[in-house]
Design an enzyme around this catalytic site. Structure first.
Site, mmCIF file in Angstrom:
data_model
loop_
_atom_site.group_PDB
_atom_site.id
_atom_site.type_symbol
_atom_site.label_atom_id
_atom_site.label_comp_id
_atom_site.label_asym_id
_atom_site.label_seq_id
_atom_site.Cartn_x
_atom_site.Cartn_y
_atom_site.Cartn_z
ATOM 1 N N CYS A 280 -41.110 13.636 11.908
ATOM 2 C CA CYS A 280 -40.002 14.388 12.793
ATOM 3 C C CYS A 280 -38.717 13.469 12.821
ATOM 4 O O CYS A 280 -38.664 12.530 12.845
ATOM 5 C CB CYS A 280 -40.724 14.681 14.297
ATOM 6 S SG CYS A 280 -42.130 15.352 14.384
ATOM 7 N N ASP A 281 -37.714 14.196 12.889
ATOM 8 C CA ASP A 281 -36.494 13.758 12.671
ATOM 9 C C ASP A 281 -35.625 13.402 14.176
ATOM 10 O O ASP A 281 -36.337 13.953 15.068
ATOM 11 C CB ASP A 281 -35.491 14.232 11.617
ATOM 12 C CG ASP A 281 -35.504 15.638 11.442
ATOM 13 O OD1 ASP A 281 -35.318 16.293 12.827
ATOM 14 O OD2 ASP A 281 -35.045 16.082 10.790
ATOM 15 N N ILE A 282 -34.436 13.410 13.959
ATOM 16 C CA ILE A 282 -33.794 13.180 15.257
ATOM 17 C C ILE A 282 -33.591 14.572 16.142
ATOM 18 O O ILE A 282 -33.606 14.614 17.235
ATOM 19 C CB ILE A 282 -32.034 13.051 14.802
ATOM 20 C CG1 ILE A 282 -31.957 11.514 14.076
ATOM 21 C CG2 ILE A 282 -31.063 13.208 15.953
ATOM 22 C CD1 ILE A 282 -30.474 11.507 13.675
ATOM 23 N N GLY B 232 -36.156 16.170 16.512
ATOM 24 C CA GLY B 232 -37.604 16.446 17.070
ATOM 25 C C GLY B 232 -38.313 17.615 16.459
ATOM 26 O O GLY B 232 -39.353 17.737 16.858
#
Lengths: 140, 140, 140, 140
Positions: free
Chosen positions: A17-19, A21
């Site tokens: 998962c990235d920034i 979310g």
């Protein structure tokens, strides 16, 4: 669209998962690749052993529709079918569904070409391996 | 196809290459994302700060043609242009070329939608930021 | 600790950041690997070509102290020195500093062993390549 | 070393392998993180929900001994125990074993610190969640 002939189960890992979310868009291609390799294995074809024999399936074109994001904690299944196109191309139809409610997450058409010593061919071991799926897969 | 309006330079890192000794197909989507974020930054839009304001560009559809593989040691450039489509979609045209000889490596059309508080809109800060590119970009 | 003998510059890519909005802890090992391979290249050793000759440097032990997190938009430099330990081990000292203010981000000691046809040795091409660094590197 | 209190099962995915045909050294940190998050979840602590409450476990130090490489097709298990150290540190002992023969692949000690609003503390929800493991875990 024909019925699916293979399924691979996954769960989201937090590092995917990235920034925002949600699972990063590139990670889905990793999921799709793993699902294709699991299908090949079920058909009797080992990606790594193929490479040792200078037989390398490569992705030629990817079309991916992102319908809904996966999040931390989600379980999902990648369902697959395929179609041979022309003499050397295989199109994999790969759809991802969330496990809890069956929600469609992603639809993909991944066109692969098999290279043998660098040249595009569809080796006999592929056509042989795929024979058992011919009734259900949409092979012309 | 209009001229490119932004370029990002890269070099292949060995951990991006897979068993076949070439850059893994999922990694190109990471390259493309980084190039888009660098373009947004050049236009005055910071992806992370946008997220803090609940403005999240997300990938809606990806079409990627893999023309030729990148290998360990290759330097390359990702060139970009874009087109607004309808009220809320932005299509990014992103092509990757090898530095040494200009060989075309990959062509992609990445359709993005900007979500504001989860709803698709094209915020004013985007249209404002993109104004300086309107002469060269193919905006209708 | 001897002076650094090699530096590699990076910038954080947004896909390397996780739910917490900071670079994921596993990504630093990718940065460290890339910096080591750039150093090897500067010394005349190409990781990929070494592999083709059945010479494979592998990580034997990693000790990493995470001092301060990198975030979206940060530029940083990975500085390196090394020490030979015993007959076959090389310890790489690798420290990461933020570019804007020189803040120490991470300290690592990565112990590598070079395998030739699967057996640990320090090939002559390594000792030869490293000779030019002997004055500054802490080689016993 | 106390008995393990939690196990997570994995299988190698081909995209995790690098040019050398083995799992890239950075990928093991991803495995270890996923295994820790699965343990936290089993203990009733959801990493993502913690983050939403400004409670963020972060890696403070990693010591990893790479004993034997994982390859394409390998299944493995990551076994875990932990020890509280001082007031705010948790040391996770995480060992990876190959499934087919129990071969030890990797040993790691990962020291984590829990940040609450950016400050190191060991929140009550952690000490409460960990209580059920106190008999088997090596808590002082």
């Amino acid at each position: 669209m024909p019925d699916y002939i293979h399924e691979t189960e996954f769960e989201v890992r937090d590092y995917e998962c990235d920034i925002q979310g949600i699972v990063n868009n590139a990670v889905y291609q990793q999921y799709l690749e793993h699902a294709r390799h699991k299908f090949l294995l079920a058909a009797g074809l080992n990606f790594y052993e193929l490479h040792e024999q200078n037989i390398d399936p490569v992705v030629y074109r990817a079309e991916i529709d992102y319908k809904y994001p996966l999040k931390s904690g989600d379980s999902f299944v990648c369902k697959l079918n395929y179609k041979q196109k022309g003499h050397v191309r295989i199109i994999f139809y790969q759809d991802i569904y969330r496990k809890t409610d069956g929600k469609l997450i992603l639809k993909a058409e991944i066109t692969a070409v098999v290279l043998k010593n660098g040249k595009p061919v569809l080796p006999v071991i592929f056509t042989d391996a795929f024979k058992k799926y011919e009734k259900t897969a949409d092979i012309k």
